[in-house]
Design a protein around this motif. Structure first.
Motif, PDB file in Angstrom:
ATOM      1  N   ILE A  79     -31.918  42.534  86.630  1.00 55.23           N
ATOM      2  CA  ILE A  79     -31.492  42.880  85.273  1.00 55.23           C
ATOM      3  C   ILE A  79     -32.535  42.350  84.290  1.00 55.23           C
ATOM      4  N   PRO A  80     -33.102  43.241  83.456  1.00 59.10           N
ATOM      5  CA  PRO A  80     -34.122  42.776  82.509  1.00 59.10           C
ATOM      6  C   PRO A  80     -33.515  41.903  81.408  1.00 59.10           C
ATOM      7  N   THR A  81     -34.294  40.951  80.943  1.00 63.61           N
ATOM      8  CA  THR A  81     -33.887  40.119  79.826  1.00 63.61           C
ATOM      9  C   THR A  81     -34.128  40.889  78.540  1.00 63.61           C
ATOM     10  N   SER A  82     -33.157  40.850  77.657  1.00 61.27           N
ATOM     11  CA  SER A  82     -33.340  41.468  76.348  1.00 61.27           C
ATOM     12  C   SER A  82     -32.567  40.647  75.324  1.00 61.27           C
ATOM     13  N   LEU A  83     -33.018  40.709  74.098  1.00 65.51           N
ATOM     14  CA  LEU A  83     -32.355  40.028  73.000  1.00 65.51           C
ATOM     15  C   LEU A  83     -31.916  41.069  71.985  1.00 65.51           C
ATOM     16  N   GLU A  84     -30.767  40.846  71.414  1.00 63.27           N
ATOM     17  CA  GLU A  84     -30.232  41.755  70.416  1.00 63.27           C
ATOM     18  C   GLU A  84     -29.824  40.929  69.212  1.00 63.27           C
ATOM     19  N   VAL A  85     -30.186  41.393  68.037  1.00 67.07           N
ATOM     20  CA  VAL A  85     -29.855  40.674  66.819  1.00 67.07           C
ATOM     21  C   VAL A  85     -28.618  41.300  66.192  1.00 67.07           C
ATOM     22  N   LEU A  86     -27.621  40.483  65.964  1.00 67.81           N
ATOM     23  CA  LEU A  86     -26.454  40.913  65.197  1.00 67.81           C
ATOM     24  C   LEU A  86     -26.716  40.493  63.767  1.00 67.81           C
ATOM     25  N   SER A  87     -26.569  41.400  62.853  1.00 70.52           N
ATOM     26  CA  SER A  87     -26.915  41.143  61.453  1.00 70.52           C
ATOM     27  C   SER A  87     -26.109  39.991  60.866  1.00 70.52           C
TER      28      SER A  87
END
Length: 107
Positions: A79-87
């Motif tokens: 599973i690739p690492t990813s980051l998501e920004v919540l406003s």
């Protein structure tokens, strides 16, 4: 960046990454260890004006028994690492640059 905003962002990221921890059943132990030990927010400067953009670096320290896959893993089943920004009020996320992968083998 004002200390308050830096602290709020660090707490938010710690909570988000901490929610990815394994439950006790998944680890096979009676008590699960939290994966994230510490997060450092590294702003590009100490000040930010309204409408101005700023790059942030994140340094995440994991507990010894955890690892993170690359953003572009070497195998299809990883599973690739990813980051998501919540406003957050007044802040908007941009794109992420991920560090190069380090290949390691585990027992």
């Amino acid at each position: 960046m004002p200390r308050g905003i830096r602290y709020e962002l660090a707490v938010f990221l710690l909570c988000a990454l901490g929610s990815a921890s394994l439950s006790a059943d998944e680890t096979g132990q009676g008590k699960a260890a939290p994966p994230v030990r510490r997060i450092e927010v590294l702003p590009e400067s100490d000040a930010l004006r309204p409408g101005q953009a700023m790059k942030l670096g994140l340094r995440v320290y994991l507990a010894r028994e955890f690892h993170v896959n690359s953003h572009e893993p070497s195998a299809e089943f990883l599973i690739p690492t990813s980051l998501e920004v919540l406003s957050l009020d007044g802040l908007r996320g941009g794109t992420w640059d991920y560090p190069p992968a380090l290949t390691k083998k585990f027992a």
